[in-house]
Design a protein around this motif. Sequence first.
Motif, PDB file in Angstrom:
ATOM      1  N   ARG A   1       0.819  -1.216   0.000  1.00 35.33           N
ATOM      2  CA  ARG A   1       0.000   0.000   0.000  1.00 35.33           C
ATOM      3  C   ARG A   1       0.854   1.268   0.000  1.00 35.33           C
ATOM      4  N   ALA A   2       2.157   1.122  -0.150  1.00 32.90           N
ATOM      5  CA  ALA A   2       3.046   2.282  -0.087  1.00 32.90           C
ATOM      6  C   ALA A   2       2.771   3.285  -1.202  1.00 32.90           C
ATOM      7  N   THR A   3       2.282   2.815  -2.344  1.00 30.51           N
ATOM      8  CA  THR A   3       1.997   3.705  -3.468  1.00 30.51           C
ATOM      9  C   THR A   3       0.499   3.752  -3.767  1.00 30.51           C
ATOM     10  N   LEU A   4      -0.309   3.568  -2.731  1.00 31.48           N
ATOM     11  CA  LEU A   4      -1.765   3.607  -2.855  1.00 31.48           C
ATOM     12  C   LEU A   4      -2.314   4.856  -2.182  1.00 31.48           C
ATOM     13  N   GLY A   5      -3.235   5.520  -2.842  1.00 30.88           N
ATOM     14  CA  GLY A   5      -3.973   6.627  -2.243  1.00 30.88           C
ATOM     15  C   GLY A   5      -5.444   6.271  -2.225  1.00 30.88           C
ATOM     16  N   MET A   6      -6.165   6.720  -1.193  1.00 29.83           N
ATOM     17  CA  MET A   6      -7.572   6.357  -1.090  1.00 29.83           C
ATOM     18  C   MET A   6      -8.379   7.443  -0.402  1.00 29.83           C
ATOM     19  N   THR A   7      -9.575   7.670  -0.924  1.00 21.35           N
ATOM     20  CA  THR A   7     -10.553   8.526  -0.267  1.00 21.35           C
ATOM     21  C   THR A   7     -11.797   7.690  -0.020  1.00 21.35           C
ATOM     22  N   PRO A   8     -12.068   7.319   1.232  1.00 18.18           N
ATOM     23  CA  PRO A   8     -13.274   6.547   1.525  1.00 18.18           C
ATOM     24  C   PRO A   8     -14.512   7.438   1.462  1.00 18.18           C
ATOM     25  N   GLN A   9     -15.694   6.826   1.586  1.00 16.03           N
ATOM     26  CA  GLN A   9     -16.922   7.617   1.550  1.00 16.03           C
ATOM     27  C   GLN A   9     -16.959   8.633   2.682  1.00 16.03           C
ATOM     28  N   GLU A  10     -16.478   8.246   3.856  1.00 19.49           N
ATOM     29  CA  GLU A  10     -16.451   9.161   4.991  1.00 19.49           C
ATOM     30  C   GLU A  10     -15.029   9.222   5.541  1.00 19.49           C
ATOM     31  N   THR A  11     -14.542  10.441   5.742  1.00 19.60           N
ATOM     32  CA  THR A  11     -13.190  10.636   6.243  1.00 19.60           C
ATOM     33  C   THR A  11     -13.251  11.393   7.564  1.00 19.60           C
TER      34      THR A  11
ATOM     35  N   PRO B   1       6.573  13.236  -0.652  1.00 18.15           N
ATOM     36  CA  PRO B   1       5.215  13.764  -0.782  1.00 18.15           C
ATOM     37  C   PRO B   1       5.169  15.026  -1.630  1.00 18.15           C
ATOM     38  N   VAL B   2       3.981  15.333  -2.125  1.00 15.42           N
ATOM     39  CA  VAL B   2       3.764  16.610  -2.796  1.00 15.42           C
ATOM     40  C   VAL B   2       3.855  17.710  -1.729  1.00 15.42           C
TER      41      VAL B   2
ATOM     42  N   ALA C   1     -10.182  15.700   1.601  1.00 15.39           N
ATOM     43  CA  ALA C   1     -10.049  14.246   1.665  1.00 15.39           C
ATOM     44  C   ALA C   1      -9.463  13.684   0.378  1.00 15.39           C
ATOM     45  N   VAL C   2      -9.902  14.212  -0.763  1.00 17.23           N
ATOM     46  CA  VAL C   2      -9.355  13.738  -2.041  1.00 17.23           C
ATOM     47  C   VAL C   2      -7.910  14.197  -2.187  1.00 17.23           C
ATOM     48  N   ALA C   3      -7.605  15.407  -1.741  1.00 16.67           N
ATOM     49  CA  ALA C   3      -6.223  15.889  -1.803  1.00 16.67           C
ATOM     50  C   ALA C   3      -5.295  14.993  -0.995  1.00 16.67           C
ATOM     51  N   LEU C   4      -5.753  14.546   0.176  1.00 17.79           N
ATOM     52  CA  LEU C   4      -4.930  13.677   1.011  1.00 17.79           C
ATOM     53  C   LEU C   4      -4.602  12.373   0.302  1.00 17.79           C
ATOM     54  N   ALA C   5      -5.508  11.888  -0.552  1.00 16.06           N
ATOM     55  CA  ALA C   5      -5.253  10.647  -1.287  1.00 16.06           C
ATOM     56  C   ALA C   5      -4.095  10.805  -2.263  1.00 16.06           C
ATOM     57  N   MET C   6      -3.821  12.049  -2.678  1.00 14.41           N
ATOM     58  CA  MET C   6      -2.777  12.312  -3.672  1.00 14.41           C
ATOM     59  C   MET C   6      -1.463  12.757  -3.035  1.00 14.41           C
ATOM     60  N   THR C   7      -1.425  12.872  -1.720  1.00  9.43           N
ATOM     61  CA  THR C   7      -0.259  13.437  -1.043  1.00  9.43           C
ATOM     62  C   THR C   7       1.032  12.694  -1.336  1.00  9.43           C
ATOM     63  N   GLY C   8       0.986  11.373  -1.344  1.00 13.82           N
ATOM     64  CA  GLY C   8       2.205  10.581  -1.480  1.00 13.82           C
ATOM     65  C   GLY C   8       2.591  10.227  -2.896  1.00 13.82           C
TER      66      GLY C   8
ATOM     67  N   VAL D   1      -1.513   8.167 -13.286  1.00 11.47           N
ATOM     68  CA  VAL D   1      -2.067   7.507 -12.109  1.00 11.47           C
ATOM     69  C   VAL D   1      -3.238   6.615 -12.511  1.00 11.47           C
ATOM     70  N   THR D   2      -3.259   5.407 -11.980  1.00 11.72           N
ATOM     71  CA  THR D   2      -4.383   4.506 -12.187  1.00 11.72           C
ATOM     72  C   THR D   2      -5.462   4.848 -11.165  1.00 11.72           C
ATOM     73  N   ILE D   3      -6.693   5.062 -11.637  1.00 16.61           N
ATOM     74  CA  ILE D   3      -7.771   5.516 -10.759  1.00 16.61           C
ATOM     75  C   ILE D   3      -8.978   4.596 -10.885  1.00 16.61           C
ATOM     76  N   LEU D   4      -9.465   4.180  -9.730  1.00 13.43           N
ATOM     77  CA  LEU D   4     -10.684   3.387  -9.651  1.00 13.43           C
ATOM     78  C   LEU D   4     -11.646   4.167  -8.769  1.00 13.43           C
ATOM     79  N   LEU D   5     -12.786   4.573  -9.331  1.00 12.65           N
ATOM     80  CA  LEU D   5     -13.701   5.411  -8.565  1.00 12.65           C
ATOM     81  C   LEU D   5     -15.120   4.878  -8.628  1.00 12.65           C
ATOM     82  N   THR D   6     -15.861   5.129  -7.542  1.00  7.49           N
ATOM     83  CA  THR D   6     -17.287   4.844  -7.515  1.00  7.49           C
ATOM     84  C   THR D   6     -18.022   6.172  -7.474  1.00  7.49           C
ATOM     85  N   SER D   7     -19.250   6.169  -7.962  1.00  9.92           N
ATOM     86  CA  SER D   7     -20.031   7.394  -7.904  1.00  9.92           C
ATOM     87  C   SER D   7     -21.510   7.102  -8.066  1.00  9.92           C
ATOM     88  N   HIS D   8     -22.328   7.910  -7.370  1.00 11.60           N
ATOM     89  CA  HIS D   8     -23.766   7.915  -7.618  1.00 11.60           C
ATOM     90  C   HIS D   8     -24.125   8.954  -8.667  1.00 11.60           C
TER      91      HIS D   8
END
Length: 295
Positions: free
Chosen positions: A80-90, A112-113, A144-151, A185-192
Motif C-alpha cells: 500500500r506504499a503507493t496507494l492513495g484512497m478517499t473513503p466515503q467518509e473521512t 510527498p507533494v 479528503a481527495v487531496a490527502l489521497a494524492m499526497t504521497g 495515475v491509475t484511478i478506480l472510482l465509484t459514484s452515484h
Amino acid sequence: MNLNHDGEPVVSVDDVTRTFGDVVALDHVSLDVGPGELVGLLGPNGAGKSTLLSLVSGLRRPDAGTVRLLGQDPTDPAARATLGMTPQETGLPATLRVAEVVDFVAGHYPDPVPTPELLEQFGIAELARRQTGSLSGGQKRRLAVALAMTGRPRVVLLDEPTTGLDVAGRTALWDTIRACHQAGVTILLTSHYLEEIQALAERVVVIDHGRVLADDSLPAILERVGASRVSYAGPGGVREEHVVSDSDEFVRDLVRSGAEFTGLEIRHASLEEAFTALTGGAAENADLTTEGVER
C-alpha cells in the motif's frame, strides 16, 4: 479486462466472494485494472462497490478468491506504499488546521507533494490555516481527495469522491482527477453521480447485487444497450419522448402514421438509461442522482 493499456494489471481481483453474515456483498467477482486506466464503478447502494474497494485497499480480506495490488497482497503494508484512497467518509481531526493535516499525512511518505502545491492544486490554498472542524462538507471532501494524492500514488481509489460538492466544486475536482490520470495515475472510482462516471471514466464496470453485470468502455456500454431517446412536439406543441431500440424504424413509423410533429430530436441513451437497462430497472431505487449540493 484492460482496455488499450499494456502491462500487468495493477489491480487484480480473481473470483472473489465476500459475505457479511447472510448478505453476499460480492459474488465471484473478477476484475483487472491495467496501468493508467480510469475505471468507474457504477451501481446502486448495496451493490458491492465499496466492499470491492475495501478489499483492494487491504482493509478487508475476501472470503474466497484472491486480490492483488501491484502484484502483492494488499493487506501487506508494503503493497500500500503507493496507494492513495478517499473513503466515503473521512474522519478529520477537528482542531487541526488544514495544512497541519496535510503535513501529518505527508510525513508518512518518502517524497510527498509539498503542502502548498497540493492545496493549490485542489483549490483549497485559502483554507490552509482553517481548522478542519470549521470546514463545510464540500471543503472537507476536497481535502479528503487531496490527502489521497499526497504521497504521489500510482493507484488511487476514490469512493464517491465528490459527495457534498456543489456544481462548481465538483467540476473543479473533476479537472484535478483528470490531471492526475493524465500524469499516469491509475484511478478506480465509484459514484452515484451518473454524469461523473460519464465525464471521467474511460471504462465502466456496472455492479449490482455483488455481481459484475457489464465491463467495457463507456461507448460500448451505451452501444450494448442500443437504446435511443426520440422526442418531438406533437399536435398543440405537447412534447413527447420515447426510448426505443431502433430510432430509424420508429421515425419511419411516425412518418407513415401521418401524425403531425415538429422539432424531432434523437440522441443515444444516457448512462442512467444504460444502467437501468443493464440492471433490469434497479436504478429506479438506486439513489442515483445528477446533482450535488454543497454542505
